[in-house]
Scaffold this motif. Structure first.
Motif, PDB file in Angstrom:
ATOM      1  N   MET A  39      -9.851 -21.062 119.135  1.00 42.67           N
ATOM      2  CA  MET A  39      -9.744 -20.697 117.725  1.00 42.67           C
ATOM      3  C   MET A  39      -9.465 -19.203 117.490  1.00 42.67           C
ATOM      4  O   MET A  39      -8.590 -18.864 116.673  1.00 42.67           O
ATOM      5  CB  MET A  39     -10.989 -21.161 116.967  1.00 42.67           C
ATOM      6  N   PRO A  40     -10.139 -18.275 118.176  1.00 45.12           N
ATOM      7  CA  PRO A  40      -9.825 -16.861 117.929  1.00 45.12           C
ATOM      8  C   PRO A  40      -8.369 -16.503 118.211  1.00 45.12           C
ATOM      9  O   PRO A  40      -7.747 -15.760 117.444  1.00 45.12           O
ATOM     10  CB  PRO A  40     -10.782 -16.127 118.877  1.00 45.12           C
ATOM     11  N   ALA A  41      -7.817 -17.047 119.280  1.00 44.84           N
ATOM     12  CA  ALA A  41      -6.427 -16.760 119.621  1.00 44.84           C
ATOM     13  C   ALA A  41      -5.478 -17.345 118.580  1.00 44.84           C
ATOM     14  O   ALA A  41      -4.464 -16.730 118.224  1.00 44.84           O
ATOM     15  CB  ALA A  41      -6.096 -17.310 121.009  1.00 44.84           C
ATOM     16  N   LEU A  42      -5.797 -18.519 118.084  1.00 49.30           N
ATOM     17  CA  LEU A  42      -4.951 -19.146 117.078  1.00 49.30           C
ATOM     18  C   LEU A  42      -5.055 -18.440 115.727  1.00 49.30           C
ATOM     19  O   LEU A  42      -4.067 -18.343 114.991  1.00 49.30           O
ATOM     20  CB  LEU A  42      -5.330 -20.625 116.921  1.00 49.30           C
ATOM     21  N   GLU A  43      -6.234 -17.947 115.416  1.00 49.11           N
ATOM     22  CA  GLU A  43      -6.418 -17.232 114.144  1.00 49.11           C
ATOM     23  C   GLU A  43      -5.546 -15.982 114.069  1.00 49.11           C
ATOM     24  O   GLU A  43      -5.127 -15.565 112.986  1.00 49.11           O
ATOM     25  CB  GLU A  43      -7.894 -16.873 113.962  1.00 49.11           C
ATOM     26  N   ARG A  83       2.493 -21.806 110.705  1.00 47.97           N
ATOM     27  CA  ARG A  83       2.134 -23.147 110.228  1.00 47.97           C
ATOM     28  C   ARG A  83       1.504 -23.985 111.344  1.00 47.97           C
ATOM     29  O   ARG A  83       0.481 -24.663 111.134  1.00 47.97           O
ATOM     30  CB  ARG A  83       3.368 -23.852 109.682  1.00 47.97           C
ATOM     31  N   ALA A  84       2.086 -23.928 112.535  1.00 43.52           N
ATOM     32  CA  ALA A  84       1.540 -24.689 113.658  1.00 43.52           C
ATOM     33  C   ALA A  84       0.132 -24.224 114.009  1.00 43.52           C
ATOM     34  O   ALA A  84      -0.741 -25.040 114.342  1.00 43.52           O
ATOM     35  CB  ALA A  84       2.457 -24.548 114.877  1.00 43.52           C
ATOM     36  N   SER A  85      -0.103 -22.919 113.899  1.00 45.34           N
ATOM     37  CA  SER A  85      -1.431 -22.371 114.200  1.00 45.34           C
ATOM     38  C   SER A  85      -2.460 -22.872 113.190  1.00 45.34           C
ATOM     39  O   SER A  85      -3.588 -23.238 113.560  1.00 45.34           O
ATOM     40  CB  SER A  85      -1.387 -20.849 114.201  1.00 45.34           C
ATOM     41  N   ARG A  86      -2.078 -22.893 111.923  1.00 50.29           N
ATOM     42  CA  ARG A  86      -3.004 -23.387 110.896  1.00 50.29           C
ATOM     43  C   ARG A  86      -3.325 -24.865 111.122  1.00 50.29           C
ATOM     44  O   ARG A  86      -4.488 -25.290 110.982  1.00 50.29           O
ATOM     45  CB  ARG A  86      -2.393 -23.173 109.500  1.00 50.29           C
ATOM     46  N   ALA A 129      -3.237 -26.490 113.992  1.00 51.89           N
ATOM     47  CA  ALA A 129      -4.072 -26.615 115.187  1.00 51.89           C
ATOM     48  C   ALA A 129      -5.510 -26.225 114.880  1.00 51.89           C
ATOM     49  O   ALA A 129      -6.454 -26.861 115.363  1.00 51.89           O
ATOM     50  CB  ALA A 129      -3.516 -25.751 116.314  1.00 51.89           C
ATOM     51  N   LEU A 130      -5.688 -25.193 114.083  1.00 49.70           N
ATOM     52  CA  LEU A 130      -7.040 -24.762 113.708  1.00 49.70           C
ATOM     53  C   LEU A 130      -7.760 -25.850 112.911  1.00 49.70           C
ATOM     54  O   LEU A 130      -8.952 -26.104 113.130  1.00 49.70           O
ATOM     55  CB  LEU A 130      -6.974 -23.465 112.902  1.00 49.70           C
ATOM     56  N   ILE A 131      -7.064 -26.484 111.994  1.00 54.39           N
ATOM     57  CA  ILE A 131      -7.665 -27.580 111.226  1.00 54.39           C
ATOM     58  C   ILE A 131      -8.106 -28.699 112.164  1.00 54.39           C
ATOM     59  O   ILE A 131      -9.197 -29.262 112.031  1.00 54.39           O
ATOM     60  CB  ILE A 131      -6.666 -28.117 110.180  1.00 54.39           C
ATOM     61  N   LYS A 132      -7.257 -28.997 113.143  1.00 55.65           N
ATOM     62  CA  LYS A 132      -7.590 -30.059 114.111  1.00 55.65           C
ATOM     63  C   LYS A 132      -8.826 -29.681 114.921  1.00 55.65           C
ATOM     64  O   LYS A 132      -9.708 -30.517 115.147  1.00 55.65           O
ATOM     65  CB  LYS A 132      -6.392 -30.285 115.046  1.00 55.65           C
ATOM     66  N   LEU A 133      -8.904 -28.414 115.334  1.00 58.20           N
ATOM     67  CA  LEU A 133     -10.068 -27.965 116.110  1.00 58.20           C
ATOM     68  C   LEU A 133     -11.332 -27.948 115.249  1.00 58.20           C
ATOM     69  O   LEU A 133     -12.425 -28.312 115.722  1.00 58.20           O
ATOM     70  CB  LEU A 133      -9.814 -26.583 116.689  1.00 58.20           C
ATOM     71  N   GLU A 134     -11.203 -27.536 114.017  1.00 58.22           N
ATOM     72  CA  GLU A 134     -12.368 -27.513 113.111  1.00 58.22           C
ATOM     73  C   GLU A 134     -12.887 -28.927 112.856  1.00 58.22           C
ATOM     74  O   GLU A 134     -14.090 -29.162 112.837  1.00 58.22           O
ATOM     75  CB  GLU A 134     -11.988 -26.833 111.796  1.00 58.22           C
ATOM     76  N   ASN A 135     -11.983 -29.864 112.669  1.00 58.34           N
ATOM     77  CA  ASN A 135     -12.387 -31.251 112.457  1.00 58.34           C
ATOM     78  C   ASN A 135     -13.061 -31.816 113.703  1.00 58.34           C
ATOM     79  O   ASN A 135     -14.063 -32.551 113.599  1.00 58.34           O
ATOM     80  CB  ASN A 135     -11.168 -32.107 112.093  1.00 58.34           C
ATOM     81  N   ALA A 136     -12.514 -31.455 114.872  1.00 63.30           N
ATOM     82  CA  ALA A 136     -13.106 -31.960 116.110  1.00 63.30           C
ATOM     83  C   ALA A 136     -14.509 -31.400 116.310  1.00 63.30           C
ATOM     84  O   ALA A 136     -15.398 -32.091 116.846  1.00 63.30           O
ATOM     85  CB  ALA A 136     -12.226 -31.578 117.295  1.00 63.30           C
ATOM     86  N   ALA A 137     -14.736 -30.145 115.871  1.00 56.05           N
ATOM     87  CA  ALA A 137     -16.044 -29.513 116.058  1.00 56.05           C
ATOM     88  C   ALA A 137     -17.122 -30.170 115.214  1.00 56.05           C
ATOM     89  O   ALA A 137     -18.325 -30.032 115.498  1.00 56.05           O
ATOM     90  CB  ALA A 137     -15.942 -28.028 115.725  1.00 56.05           C
ATOM     91  N   GLN A 138     -16.724 -30.913 114.184  1.00 58.28           N
ATOM     92  CA  GLN A 138     -17.696 -31.540 113.287  1.00 58.28           C
ATOM     93  C   GLN A 138     -18.246 -32.853 113.854  1.00 58.28           C
ATOM     94  O   GLN A 138     -19.185 -33.411 113.319  1.00 58.28           O
ATOM     95  CB  GLN A 138     -17.053 -31.802 111.927  1.00 58.28           C
ATOM     96  N   TYR A 139     -17.624 -33.326 114.930  1.00 54.92           N
ATOM     97  CA  TYR A 139     -18.049 -34.614 115.492  1.00 54.92           C
ATOM     98  C   TYR A 139     -18.626 -34.454 116.891  1.00 54.92           C
ATOM     99  O   TYR A 139     -18.433 -33.463 117.549  1.00 54.92           O
ATOM    100  CB  TYR A 139     -16.841 -35.576 115.535  1.00 54.92           C
TER     101      TYR A 139
END
Length: 255
Positions: free
Chosen positions: A224-228, A240-243, A245-255
């Motif tokens: 996430m830090p590198a993508l941010e 756009r691709a970075s945003r 990917a970040l959404i995907k990682l944030e969603n994965a972190a919730q589960y």
């Protein structure tokens, strides 16, 4: 009926239509059918499908009998007007294992037909890099010609050769790196995480985009830090691709 008349009759039949029984009969005639088939391939008044059929039978005979003149017979066919004939010829040269064919195949890499180029590259890998397939494909990643490298990396991708695909991610050829970084994400090769982080700095935008997508696929929040740092990149595609990917990682972190 003499053998020569019988063989010519089969060849004449195949000039009109493809008959699997006639093909088998012709192949069973063995070396006696070689010269009549070569003569048929030199005829200019035949349908291209007949030429392809003749080359199919000829290759089967040459490989089946291990004819000592096989390379000399096949080399002229590499320049045949029919692309299917050329493709069968270069593939057979690879199967024969005669390294004398390598210079001819190097030229054939630039054939005007894509399928011939592909078959030639694979044949060269067989001849130039040995009979152990994985080792040959690994060595071919550094071949002088891009066609050969491309076939090597695609073959390794098909074989799920994770370690060698990781190696391909740092190849000096951008197209090879691009294929490799996408593979890492698609195959979820967790050991490729650091390579993907490094690939974010690749000067080729397509490789950077592949690395971003793959980091999203791996689901490792350490990305996430590198993508941010890329969400405001000058390239809108990268941002756009970075945003995403970040959404995907944030969603994965919730589960």
């Amino acid at each position: 009926m003499s053998d020569s008349y019988y063989i010519q009759g089969l060849i004449d039949t195949l000039a009109q239509e493809y008959e699997i029984e006639a093909i088998h009969s012709l192949v069973n005639c063995g070396e006696a059918a070689i010269e009549p088939l070569v003569a048929g391939l030199n005829r200019l008044d035949l349908d291209p499908y007949a030429h392809d059929t003749y080359s199919e039978a000829l290759v089967s005979i040459l490989l089946g009998t291990q004819n000592q003149r096989a390379t000399d017979i096949l080399v002229p066919l590499v320049e045949h007007e029919n692309a299917d004939v050329r493709r069968r010829a270069v593939s057979a040269l690879g199967d024969l294992g005669d390294r004398r064919a390598i210079p001819v195949l190097r030229i054939s890499l630039y054939d005007r037909n894509d399928s011939v180029q592909h078959a030639t590259a694979y044949a060269l890998i067989q001849l130039a890099y040995g009979t152990d397939l994985i080792q040959a494909l690994s060595a071919a990643l550094y071949d002088e010609d891009m066609h050969v490298r491309y076939v090597a990396v695609r073959s390794l991708e098909f074989l799920n050769a994770d370690d060698l695909m990781l190696e391909a991610a740092i190849n000096d050829e951008p197209r090879i790196r691009q294929i490799a970084v996408y593979y890492i994400g698609r195959a979820k090769v967790l050991d490729g995480f650091e390579l993907l982080i490094d690939a974010l700095q690749d000067p080729d935008d397509e490789i950077c985009l592949g690395a971003i997508w793959s980091l999203g696929q791996l689901g490792n929040p350490r990305a996430m830090p590198a993508l941010e740092q890329l969400i405001n990149d000058v390239s809108e595609n990268v941002a756009r691709a970075s945003r995403e990917a970040l959404i995907k990682l944030e969603n994965a972190a919730q589960y």
